[in-house]
Write a protein that holds these residues in place. Structure first.
Motif, PDB file in Angstrom:
ATOM      1  N   VAL A   1      47.357  -1.957  36.722  1.00 38.25           N
ATOM      2  CA  VAL A   1      47.399  -0.543  36.380  1.00 38.25           C
ATOM      3  C   VAL A   1      46.008   0.073  36.560  1.00 38.25           C
ATOM      4  CG1 VAL A   1      47.878   1.112  34.522  1.00 38.25           C
ATOM      5  CG2 VAL A   1      49.366  -0.878  34.836  1.00 38.25           C
ATOM      6  N   SER A   2      44.985  -0.687  36.161  1.00 37.45           N
ATOM      7  CA  SER A   2      43.619  -0.239  36.430  1.00 37.45           C
ATOM      8  C   SER A   2      42.711  -1.453  36.587  1.00 37.45           C
ATOM      9  CB  SER A   2      43.106   0.650  35.287  1.00 37.45           C
ATOM     10  OG  SER A   2      43.064  -0.100  34.089  1.00 37.45           O
ATOM     11  N   GLY A   3      41.538  -1.240  37.187  1.00 35.79           N
ATOM     12  CA  GLY A   3      40.605  -2.333  37.417  1.00 35.79           C
ATOM     13  C   GLY A   3      41.054  -3.210  38.566  1.00 35.79           C
ATOM     14  N   SER A   4      40.484  -4.419  38.661  1.00 34.67           N
ATOM     15  CA  SER A   4      40.961  -5.311  39.703  1.00 34.67           C
ATOM     16  C   SER A   4      40.997  -6.748  39.219  1.00 34.67           C
ATOM     17  CB  SER A   4      40.119  -5.162  40.978  1.00 34.67           C
ATOM     18  OG  SER A   4      38.826  -5.633  40.735  1.00 34.67           O
ATOM     19  N   LEU A   5      41.927  -7.480  39.800  1.00 33.72           N
ATOM     20  CA  LEU A   5      42.183  -8.868  39.423  1.00 33.72           C
ATOM     21  C   LEU A   5      41.838  -9.724  40.630  1.00 33.72           C
ATOM     22  CD1 LEU A   5      43.582 -10.851  37.350  1.00 33.72           C
ATOM     23  CD2 LEU A   5      45.685 -10.440  38.609  1.00 33.72           C
TER      24      LEU A   5
ATOM     25  N   LYS B   1      43.545  -3.757  33.534  1.00 35.97           N
ATOM     26  CA  LYS B   1      44.785  -3.811  32.758  1.00 35.97           C
ATOM     27  C   LYS B   1      45.906  -4.078  33.747  1.00 35.97           C
ATOM     28  CE  LYS B   1      43.795  -0.345  29.210  1.00 35.97           C
ATOM     29  NZ  LYS B   1      44.276   0.922  28.630  1.00 35.97           N
ATOM     30  N   ALA B   2      46.565  -5.230  33.578  1.00 38.98           N
ATOM     31  CA  ALA B   2      47.687  -5.531  34.464  1.00 38.98           C
ATOM     32  C   ALA B   2      48.916  -5.799  33.617  1.00 38.98           C
ATOM     33  CB  ALA B   2      47.364  -6.734  35.342  1.00 38.98           C
ATOM     34  N   LEU B   3      50.031  -5.207  34.020  1.00 36.99           N
ATOM     35  CA  LEU B   3      51.278  -5.341  33.273  1.00 36.99           C
ATOM     36  C   LEU B   3      52.101  -6.507  33.833  1.00 36.99           C
ATOM     37  CD1 LEU B   3      53.422  -4.028  31.284  1.00 36.99           C
ATOM     38  CD2 LEU B   3      54.344  -2.938  33.341  1.00 36.99           C
ATOM     39  N   ILE B   4      52.484  -7.423  32.943  1.00 40.85           N
ATOM     40  CA  ILE B   4      53.347  -8.537  33.368  1.00 40.85           C
ATOM     41  C   ILE B   4      54.794  -8.073  33.324  1.00 40.85           C
ATOM     42  CG2 ILE B   4      54.152 -10.867  32.835  1.00 40.85           C
ATOM     43  CD1 ILE B   4      51.484 -11.364  31.453  1.00 40.85           C
ATOM     44  N   PHE B   5      55.502  -8.160  34.461  1.00 42.62           N
ATOM     45  CA  PHE B   5      56.919  -7.793  34.388  1.00 42.62           C
ATOM     46  C   PHE B   5      57.846  -8.955  34.677  1.00 42.62           C
ATOM     47  CE2 PHE B   5      55.507  -6.454  38.615  1.00 42.62           C
ATOM     48  CZ  PHE B   5      56.437  -7.051  39.434  1.00 42.62           C
ATOM     49  N   ASP B   6      57.270 -10.108  35.018  1.00 39.30           N
ATOM     50  CA  ASP B   6      58.105 -11.299  35.173  1.00 39.30           C
ATOM     51  C   ASP B   6      57.199 -12.506  35.265  1.00 39.30           C
ATOM     52  OD1 ASP B   6      60.349 -12.868  35.452  1.00 39.30           O
ATOM     53  OD2 ASP B   6      60.575 -12.523  37.607  1.00 39.30           O
ATOM     54  N   SER B   7      57.731 -13.680  34.930  1.00 35.61           N
ATOM     55  CA  SER B   7      56.978 -14.890  35.215  1.00 35.61           C
ATOM     56  C   SER B   7      57.950 -16.044  35.339  1.00 35.61           C
ATOM     57  CB  SER B   7      55.937 -15.168  34.128  1.00 35.61           C
ATOM     58  OG  SER B   7      56.516 -15.140  32.864  1.00 35.61           O
TER      59      SER B   7
ATOM     60  N   GLY C   1      55.760  -7.859  29.585  1.00 36.72           N
ATOM     61  CA  GLY C   1      55.301  -6.727  28.786  1.00 36.72           C
ATOM     62  C   GLY C   1      53.872  -6.867  28.294  1.00 36.72           C
ATOM     63  N   ASP C   2      53.318  -8.079  28.354  1.00 39.47           N
ATOM     64  CA  ASP C   2      51.932  -8.278  27.908  1.00 39.47           C
ATOM     65  C   ASP C   2      50.957  -7.683  28.935  1.00 39.47           C
ATOM     66  OD1 ASP C   2      49.717  -9.028  26.464  1.00 39.47           O
ATOM     67  OD2 ASP C   2      50.192 -11.167  26.397  1.00 39.47           O
ATOM     68  N   THR C   3      49.734  -7.432  28.469  1.00 39.30           N
ATOM     69  CA  THR C   3      48.690  -6.879  29.323  1.00 39.30           C
ATOM     70  C   THR C   3      47.641  -7.943  29.630  1.00 39.30           C
ATOM     71  OG1 THR C   3      48.969  -4.740  28.254  1.00 39.30           O
ATOM     72  CG2 THR C   3      46.935  -5.068  29.517  1.00 39.30           C
ATOM     73  N   ILE C   4      47.334  -8.113  30.896  1.00 43.23           N
ATOM     74  CA  ILE C   4      46.261  -9.030  31.299  1.00 43.23           C
ATOM     75  C   ILE C   4      44.973  -8.217  31.407  1.00 43.23           C
ATOM     76  CG2 ILE C   4      45.393 -10.521  33.155  1.00 43.23           C
ATOM     77  CD1 ILE C   4      48.352 -10.848  34.033  1.00 43.23           C
ATOM     78  N   THR C   5      43.900  -8.732  30.814  1.00 39.37           N
ATOM     79  CA  THR C   5      42.618  -8.060  30.984  1.00 39.37           C
ATOM     80  C   THR C   5      41.552  -9.091  31.329  1.00 39.37           C
ATOM     81  OG1 THR C   5      41.134  -6.390  30.036  1.00 39.37           O
ATOM     82  CG2 THR C   5      41.883  -8.153  28.553  1.00 39.37           C
ATOM     83  N   SER C   6      40.345  -8.618  31.553  1.00 36.74           N
ATOM     84  CA  SER C   6      39.256  -9.541  31.853  1.00 36.74           C
ATOM     85  C   SER C   6      38.748 -10.149  30.549  1.00 36.74           C
ATOM     86  CB  SER C   6      38.127  -8.770  32.548  1.00 36.74           C
ATOM     87  OG  SER C   6      36.896  -9.422  32.321  1.00 36.74           O
ATOM     88  N   ALA C   7      38.519 -11.474  30.542  1.00 37.45           N
ATOM     89  CA  ALA C   7      38.028 -12.112  29.323  1.00 37.45           C
ATOM     90  C   ALA C   7      36.592 -11.688  29.042  1.00 37.45           C
ATOM     91  CB  ALA C   7      38.126 -13.632  29.453  1.00 37.45           C
ATOM     92  N   ASP C   8      35.822 -11.401  30.101  1.00 38.50           N
ATOM     93  CA  ASP C   8      34.417 -11.026  29.913  1.00 38.50           C
ATOM     94  C   ASP C   8      34.244  -9.554  29.553  1.00 38.50           C
ATOM     95  OD1 ASP C   8      33.715 -13.638  30.586  1.00 38.50           O
ATOM     96  OD2 ASP C   8      33.790 -13.160  32.739  1.00 38.50           O
ATOM     97  N   LYS C   9      35.101  -8.715  30.155  1.00 39.82           N
ATOM     98  CA  LYS C   9      35.006  -7.279  29.862  1.00 39.82           C
ATOM     99  C   LYS C   9      36.382  -6.747  29.479  1.00 39.82           C
ATOM    100  CE  LYS C   9      33.061  -4.126  32.390  1.00 39.82           C
ATOM    101  NZ  LYS C   9      32.791  -3.428  33.665  1.00 39.82           N
TER     102      LYS C   9
END
Ligand code: GDP
Ligand code: MG
Length: 599
Positions: A215-219, A194-200, A273-281
């Motif tokens: 926030v958790s896991g790894s990218l 789970k990764a929080l986007i705060f700018d792009s 504000g969106d959350t990035i997650t893994s597409a597979d898990k």
């Protein structure tokens, strides 16, 4: 463990209290930037930002710091914009932090605009480290600021670090207290990503660059990710940190702050504000608190030269690549021809975009007066419609009710100026809520006010009536019904759609008359009389006449006297006079803003 050595923090400060200078000093003390590399105020790098002394875009920088305990730490400073227009972005970037530095000018003390951000930090349970800055100045009053900290924020004043970002006093103490007082991030590497986007922002070569906190896991680079709000999937091509220039890393793990490139073509697919997650898990649910920001203020932008229309579209397209909160759609005005109706987060945002269009894209614009979004319930219809353009307000007999956005405004006022502030709020249809003494000299006043009444020149009025001693900020409350009407303006008997405005019934006559009068002064005289009328529906409520030129009169036919010092108006007067021809009459640009200059 690396995570134990990470500190994520933001710097909260009122404009000019020294945020950029302090950040620069920290970059220098941690050797993130050598003195030679150091350009002044690294963190605010947009020309406009620097001129205005505000921070618009967020950036994060990682500093490597060897603390007095002999261990190396990663200090991630996440920059926040300092203006209410960008409050949502502030809240998202604070969510990426475990603590904040609260920088307060030792001569000025705490200001209302900063309070909103302090409260955001308190709400999110962040560790707050107060830094009383500019103690080198002779009129610094450290004890007063300490008392304010206790009385207004509820923090022990003795926890404050005394600093001078200018001469370097207290900087080591600031760095040490970041290490000692701010907790390391929680979150675990072996959980779902789970990764929080705060700018792009949009980079011409690499597509959208996303700033995020894991926030958790790894990218990792080469993984497939999913944006949880939009459901869109992308292949990550690069992850890294800013140190302060971009440095690729193999992975960002729980607690890390950094950037990602993933061939994203549109910033709308990388929403703050969106959350990035893994597409597979994928994670079962996103991080809390996402919301889509909505424009609050609209205005029309028209090219002075009709043939610049396509250039204006291209320029807006480009600006939007970097600014998903900017919205626009084509507008066709009878008076002004083809242009765009644009929506902004607030007036500052609007001014910034207008200025960039003119400066960076060389397009001269005619802009119409800004207005808020109204809601209308039509007779015999269930649905409530949004009205972003006064021109499209339905006729009176079709309207059952009109609703306007309301805000709660918080004022910090020295007690000598309570009277003038209350008076101003009264004039602006404010509803008194509460008054509270902050200390023996200052009060916090709360008023409910219509947003439309504060988007124009409220801030300037407040400053001038309190000699700059009052500060304020506001939060949106929602919509309330109000008795509003549309006033149309006719020049030489022809309605000029771009001059229509929506106003409270009680002020309609006064404003209609004032505007007709202003226009009389502003319109260049011709060889014939030009009637200027204000009307509600078919009913004319004011009439003025621009007198025909007499023979032999060579005097300037251009003498609009705009008294209000509102920046917007000033700007419009610069450079060549911009005119739009309506029928046989030339209307200067400033006329389209004249409604702003009516009290
Ligand atoms: P920001 O708007 O919070 O980023 O403030 P800046 O860092 O741009 O500083 C605003 C002004 O205050 C600049 O002219 C700085 O040089 C000045 N300034 C910042 N820190 C200090 C300080 O510790 N002492 C003095 N005397 N001036 C300072
Ligand atoms: Mg700054």
């Amino acid at each position: 463990m690396k995570q134990e050595r990470i500190r994520n923090f933001s710097i909260i400060a009122h404009i000019d209290h020294g945020k950029s200078t302090l950040a620069d000093r920290m970059l220098e003390y941690t050797d993130t930037l050598t003195k030679r590399e150091m350009q002044d105020q690294y963190l605010d790098n947009m020309e406009l930002e620097r001129e205005r002394g505000i921070t618009i875009k967020l950036q994060s920088v990682t500093m490597n710091y060897t603390a007095q305990d002999g261990l190396g730490y990663f200090l991630n400073v996440i920059d926040t914009p300092g203006h209410v227009d960008f409050n949502y972005e502030v809240s998202r970037s604070l969510q990426a932090c475990e603590g904040v530095l609260l920088v307060i000018d030792a001569c000025q003390g705490i200001e209302a605009q900063t309070l909103a951000n302090i409260y955001l930090a308190v709400e999110q349970d962040l560790e707050i480290i107060p830094v009383i800055n500019k103690i080198d100045l002779p009129n610094a009053d450290v004890d007063k600021v300490k008392r304010e900290l206790e009385e207004i924020v509820g923090i022990d004043g003795d926890e404050a670090i005394l600093a001078s970002a200018k001469d370097g006093t207290g900087i080591t103490e600031v760095l040490e207290s970041i290490v000692q007082r701010i907790p390391p991030p929680e979150g675990r590497d072996d959980e779902h990503l789970k990764a929080l986007i705060f700018d792009s922002y949009y980079d011409t070569y690499r597509g959208v660059i996303t700033y995020l906190k894991v926030v958790s896991g790894s990218l990792t680079s080469n993984m497939k990710i999913e944006m949880m709000q939009t459901g869109k999937k992308f292949d990550v091509s690069e992850v890294g940190i800013l140190n302060p220039t971009p440095k690729k890393v193999d992975a960002l793990t729980a607690g890390d702050v950094g950037f990602m490139a993933a061939s994203i073509k549109d910033v709308k697919d990388s929403r703050v504000g969106d959350t990035i997650t893994s597409a597979d898990k994928p994670a079962p649910e996103p991080l809390p608190g996402y919301k889509q920001v909505k424009p609050m203020v609209y205005c029309g932008l028209f090219p002075t030269e009709g043939e610049d229309y396509e250039d204006l579209r291209d320029a807006l397209d480009k600006l939007q690549l970097n600014d998903s909160s900017l919205v626009y759609e084509q507008e066709n005005s009878v008076a002004l021809g083809f242009g765009f109706r644009c929506g902004f987060l607030g007036l500052l945002h609007m001014e910034i975009i207008q200025e960039r269009l003119e400066r960076e894209y060389n397009i001269t614009l005619v802009t119409t007066a800004p207005n808020v979004v109204y809601r209308v319930k039509k007779v015999d219809e269930e649905e409530i419609i949004d009205v972003e353009n006064p021109t499209y307000l339905p006729p009176r007999n079709e309207i059952e009710a009109i609703y306007e956005p309301m805000v709660r405004a918080n004022f910090m006022v020295p007690q000598d100026y309570i009277g003038p502030v209350m008076e101003l709020c009264q004039e602006k249809r404010g509803i008194y809520e509460t008054m509270e003494y902050l200390d023996s000299l200052r009060v916090m006043l709360k008023y409910k006010l219509p947003l439309s009444e504060i988007v124009y020149d409220f801030f300037d009025l407040l400053k001038s009536r309190t000699r700059g001693y009052a500060s304020f900020d506001y939060e949106l409350l929602g919509y309330e019904e109000a008795k509003l009407v549309k006033v149309d303006i006719l020049v030489n008997k022809e309605p000029v759609d771009a001059l229509s405005f929506i106003v409270h019934e009680d002020k309609a006559y006064y404003k209609g008359r004032q505007l007709a009068d202003k226009l009389r002064e502003m319109l260049p005289r011709q060889m014939f009389d030009i009637p200027v009328q204000a009307a509600i529906g078919n009913k004319v409520i004011a009439r003025e006449t621009v007198k025909a030129l007499k023979k032999n009169v060579l005097a300037k036919c251009y003498g609009g006297d705009v008294t209000r010092k509102r920046k917007l108006l000033e700007k419009q007067k610069e450079g060549k006079q911009r005119m739009k021809q309506i029928g046989k009459v030339d209307i200067p640009q400033e006329a389209f803003m004249a409604v702003l200059s009516i009290d």
